[in-house]
Design a protein around this motif. Structure first.
Motif, PDB file in Angstrom:
ATOM      1  N   GLU A   6      29.050 -31.305   2.007  1.00  0.00           N
ATOM      2  CA  GLU A   6      29.059 -32.555   1.247  1.00  0.00           C
ATOM      3  C   GLU A   6      28.294 -32.410  -0.069  1.00  0.00           C
ATOM      4  O   GLU A   6      28.767 -32.847  -1.128  1.00  0.00           O
ATOM      5  N   GLU A   7      27.133 -31.790  -0.011  1.00  0.00           N
ATOM      6  CA  GLU A   7      26.349 -31.597  -1.234  1.00  0.00           C
ATOM      7  C   GLU A   7      27.084 -30.690  -2.210  1.00  0.00           C
ATOM      8  O   GLU A   7      27.130 -30.961  -3.419  1.00  0.00           O
ATOM      9  N   TYR A   8      27.698 -29.618  -1.702  1.00  0.00           N
ATOM     10  CA  TYR A   8      28.414 -28.683  -2.560  1.00  0.00           C
ATOM     11  C   TYR A   8      29.593 -29.364  -3.244  1.00  0.00           C
ATOM     12  O   TYR A   8      29.833 -29.172  -4.446  1.00  0.00           O
ATOM     13  N   THR A   9      30.332 -30.180  -2.490  1.00  0.00           N
ATOM     14  CA  THR A   9      31.481 -30.897  -3.057  1.00  0.00           C
ATOM     15  C   THR A   9      31.029 -31.887  -4.124  1.00  0.00           C
ATOM     16  O   THR A   9      31.647 -32.001  -5.192  1.00  0.00           O
ATOM     17  N   ASP A  10      29.960 -32.620  -3.852  1.00  0.00           N
ATOM     18  CA  ASP A  10      29.465 -33.612  -4.796  1.00  0.00           C
ATOM     19  C   ASP A  10      29.046 -32.952  -6.109  1.00  0.00           C
ATOM     20  O   ASP A  10      29.392 -33.426  -7.196  1.00  0.00           O
ATOM     21  N   VAL A  11      28.313 -31.852  -6.017  1.00  0.00           N
ATOM     22  CA  VAL A  11      27.867 -31.155  -7.231  1.00  0.00           C
ATOM     23  C   VAL A  11      29.063 -30.589  -7.997  1.00  0.00           C
ATOM     24  O   VAL A  11      29.111 -30.631  -9.233  1.00  0.00           O
ATOM     25  N   SER A  12      30.077 -30.078  -7.282  1.00  0.00           N
ATOM     26  CA  SER A  12      31.260 -29.508  -7.931  1.00  0.00           C
ATOM     27  C   SER A  12      32.034 -30.566  -8.698  1.00  0.00           C
ATOM     28  O   SER A  12      32.495 -30.327  -9.824  1.00  0.00           O
ATOM     29  N   ILE A  13      32.206 -31.752  -8.099  1.00  0.00           N
ATOM     30  CA  ILE A  13      32.943 -32.828  -8.767  1.00  0.00           C
ATOM     31  C   ILE A  13      32.202 -33.287 -10.023  1.00  0.00           C
ATOM     32  O   ILE A  13      32.801 -33.475 -11.090  1.00  0.00           O
ATOM     33  N   LYS A  14      30.893 -33.474  -9.904  1.00  0.00           N
ATOM     34  CA  LYS A  14      30.120 -33.896 -11.077  1.00  0.00           C
ATOM     35  C   LYS A  14      30.173 -32.848 -12.182  1.00  0.00           C
ATOM     36  O   LYS A  14      30.250 -33.190 -13.373  1.00  0.00           O
ATOM     37  N   LEU A  15      30.140 -31.582 -11.807  1.00  0.00           N
ATOM     38  CA  LEU A  15      30.212 -30.514 -12.804  1.00  0.00           C
ATOM     39  C   LEU A  15      31.565 -30.531 -13.514  1.00  0.00           C
ATOM     40  O   LEU A  15      31.631 -30.369 -14.749  1.00  0.00           O
ATOM     41  N   ALA A  16      32.653 -30.720 -12.768  1.00  0.00           N
ATOM     42  CA  ALA A  16      33.987 -30.766 -13.369  1.00  0.00           C
ATOM     43  C   ALA A  16      34.119 -31.942 -14.335  1.00  0.00           C
ATOM     44  O   ALA A  16      34.693 -31.809 -15.425  1.00  0.00           O
ATOM     45  N   ASN A  17      33.582 -33.096 -13.971  1.00  0.00           N
ATOM     46  CA  ASN A  17      33.640 -34.263 -14.864  1.00  0.00           C
ATOM     47  C   ASN A  17      32.824 -34.032 -16.131  1.00  0.00           C
ATOM     48  O   ASN A  17      33.217 -34.439 -17.227  1.00  0.00           O
ATOM     49  N   LYS A  18      31.683 -33.386 -16.000  1.00  0.00           N
ATOM     50  CA  LYS A  18      30.861 -33.110 -17.185  1.00  0.00           C
ATOM     51  C   LYS A  18      31.584 -32.161 -18.132  1.00  0.00           C
ATOM     52  O   LYS A  18      31.445 -32.273 -19.364  1.00  0.00           O
ATOM     53  N   LYS A  19      32.350 -31.222 -17.593  1.00  0.00           N
ATOM     54  CA  LYS A  19      33.119 -30.316 -18.451  1.00  0.00           C
ATOM     55  C   LYS A  19      34.169 -31.083 -19.249  1.00  0.00           C
ATOM     56  O   LYS A  19      34.413 -30.782 -20.424  1.00  0.00           O
ATOM     57  N   ILE A  20      34.787 -32.082 -18.621  1.00  0.00           N
ATOM     58  CA  ILE A  20      35.779 -32.900 -19.321  1.00  0.00           C
ATOM     59  C   ILE A  20      35.131 -33.662 -20.464  1.00  0.00           C
ATOM     60  O   ILE A  20      35.630 -33.679 -21.597  1.00  0.00           O
ATOM     61  N   TYR A  21      33.994 -34.303 -20.179  1.00  0.00           N
ATOM     62  CA  TYR A  21      33.299 -35.060 -21.219  1.00  0.00           C
ATOM     63  C   TYR A  21      32.781 -34.140 -22.327  1.00  0.00           C
ATOM     64  O   TYR A  21      32.724 -34.523 -23.489  1.00  0.00           O
ATOM     65  N   LEU A  22      32.396 -32.926 -21.956  1.00  0.00           N
ATOM     66  CA  LEU A  22      31.909 -31.990 -22.957  1.00  0.00           C
ATOM     67  C   LEU A  22      33.008 -31.651 -23.964  1.00  0.00           C
ATOM     68  O   LEU A  22      32.760 -31.624 -25.188  1.00  0.00           O
ATOM     69  N   GLU A  23      34.216 -31.387 -23.490  1.00  0.00           N
ATOM     70  CA  GLU A  23      35.327 -31.104 -24.386  1.00  0.00           C
ATOM     71  C   GLU A  23      35.644 -32.310 -25.262  1.00  0.00           C
ATOM     72  O   GLU A  23      35.972 -32.178 -26.445  1.00  0.00           O
ATOM     73  N   LYS A  24      35.518 -33.505 -24.698  1.00  0.00           N
ATOM     74  CA  LYS A  24      35.786 -34.729 -25.451  1.00  0.00           C
ATOM     75  C   LYS A  24      34.795 -34.877 -26.610  1.00  0.00           C
ATOM     76  O   LYS A  24      35.180 -35.170 -27.749  1.00  0.00           O
ATOM     77  N   TYR A  25      33.513 -34.654 -26.334  1.00  0.00           N
ATOM     78  CA  TYR A  25      32.510 -34.793 -27.385  1.00  0.00           C
ATOM     79  C   TYR A  25      32.614 -33.670 -28.415  1.00  0.00           C
ATOM     80  O   TYR A  25      32.280 -33.863 -29.589  1.00  0.00           O
ATOM     81  N   ARG A  26      33.069 -32.499 -28.012  1.00  0.00           N
ATOM     82  CA  ARG A  26      33.273 -31.427 -28.980  1.00  0.00           C
ATOM     83  C   ARG A  26      34.397 -31.778 -29.952  1.00  0.00           C
ATOM     84  O   ARG A  26      34.322 -31.469 -31.149  1.00  0.00           O
ATOM     85  N   ASP A  27      35.454 -32.420 -29.433  1.00  0.00           N
ATOM     86  CA  ASP A  27      36.516 -32.890 -30.319  1.00  0.00           C
ATOM     87  C   ASP A  27      35.987 -33.948 -31.285  1.00  0.00           C
ATOM     88  O   ASP A  27      36.354 -33.969 -32.475  1.00  0.00           O
ATOM     89  N   MET A  28      35.135 -34.844 -30.786  1.00  0.00           N
ATOM     90  CA  MET A  28      34.551 -35.869 -31.645  1.00  0.00           C
ATOM     91  C   MET A  28      33.661 -35.243 -32.713  1.00  0.00           C
ATOM     92  O   MET A  28      33.612 -35.716 -33.852  1.00  0.00           O
TER      93      MET A  28
END
Length: 293
Positions: free
Chosen positions: A161-183
């Motif tokens: 459960e902990e591993y899955t939670d950390v993986s999902i949060k990491l994937a979402n942060k990567k998406i937001y990171l690409e978004k802010y780089r475009d900005m």
């Protein structure tokens, strides 16, 4: 007939007007609902309000659909196994050689090693890392071929459960990171660039922490940890070699005598001060005699 035909036409016209009005009323909420959904989706992907409005998308342009979160592959169960064993052996060196052979057979290695030699016993404490699949075989080998097991404690922790939670949060942060780089590429003022760069830096720091946590969990899952202690009691040289009441009584008498001798020797060590006692007594008597005269 003409008198009947004219009222009939009027009734038909009135009913047609009412029907068109009802359709207009019923259709208007649907359109507004679609617009509300579009606005909601737009707001989900819009950047924070702290960034300058120049970076916000144009309201006249059609709203873009929100970025879908990155799909996480199904994660296999993550089980962390740990163990503690204490084994009594006849010879520490021989047992250490046997342990080395067992470790090679199971592709394990010693992480830390500590040896303690006392008057009563010898203890060799080892922290062993072993591949997850060989953990049970390693435990069985120590139980059967090294010595007498005094204690054994094995535990398993499910960290899926902990591993899955950390993986999902990491994937979402990567998406937001690409978004802010475009900005950042479309930023037109220094203030906007500084604000976006600060957000990007925070996201990268959080991603580094999450990746480090995943690596730590993977290491604990792939390699189990065993705390092994080899214990050997020393043979007593006194006549009462067996540890019992007689042996303890003899040890107590010996300790008492040693304590008395230590006290006596401690007093003797103050012999320079003892020499002052006769001098002080002589001076006190002389002073007292003079006072009487």
């Amino acid at each position: 007939m003409r008198k009947l035909f004219l009222p009939l036409c009027i009734l038909l016209l009135m009913s047609g007007c009412k029907k068109s009005e009802l359709e207009a009323v019923n259709s208007s909420p649907v359109v507004s609902a679609d617009k509300a959904v579009a606005v909601a989706e737009y707001e989900m992907v819009a950047p924070p309000s702290t960034i300058s409005e120049k970076l916000l998308p144009d309201e006249n342009k059609p709203a873009q659909p929100p970025l879908a979160p990155k799909k996480i592959d199904t994660i296999a169960k993550k089980i962390v196994k740990n163990g503690n064993m204490r084994i009594q052996v006849g010879d520490i060196k021989k047992a250490q050689t046997q342990v080395g052979d067992i470790l090679k057979k199971n592709n394990a290695y010693i992480q830390t090693e500590q040896f303690q030699n006392t008057d009563i016993d010898d203890n060799l404490d080892l922290v062993i890392r072993v591949p997850h699949k060989n953990f049970d075989a390693l435990i069985n080998s120590f139980s059967e071929g090294v010595g007498s097991v005094l204690s054994k404690n094995i535990s398993s922790d499910d960290v899926t459960e902990e591993y899955t939670d950390v993986s999902i949060k990491l994937a979402n942060k990567k998406i937001y990171l690409e978004k802010y780089r475009d900005m950042l590429r479309s930023a037109s003022t220094t203030k906007d660039m500084i604000e976006i760069q600060e957000i990007i830096r925070e996201l990268e720091d959080e991603m580094d922490v999450a990746e480090a946590r995943l690596r730590f969990i993977d290491d604990r899952v792939n390699y189990s940890t065993l705390n092994l202690s080899l214990h050997k009691e020393k043979v007593r040289s006194s006549a009462t070699s067996k540890i019992g009441f007689g042996s303890r009584l003899a040890d107590s008498v010996t300790e008492g005598w040693n304590s008395f001798m230590s006290f006596l020797l401690g007093i003797i060590s103050f012999w320079p001060f003892l020499l002052l006692i006769p001098i002080l007594v002589y001076l006190w008597r002389k002073w007292r005699a003079g006072r009487r005269k």
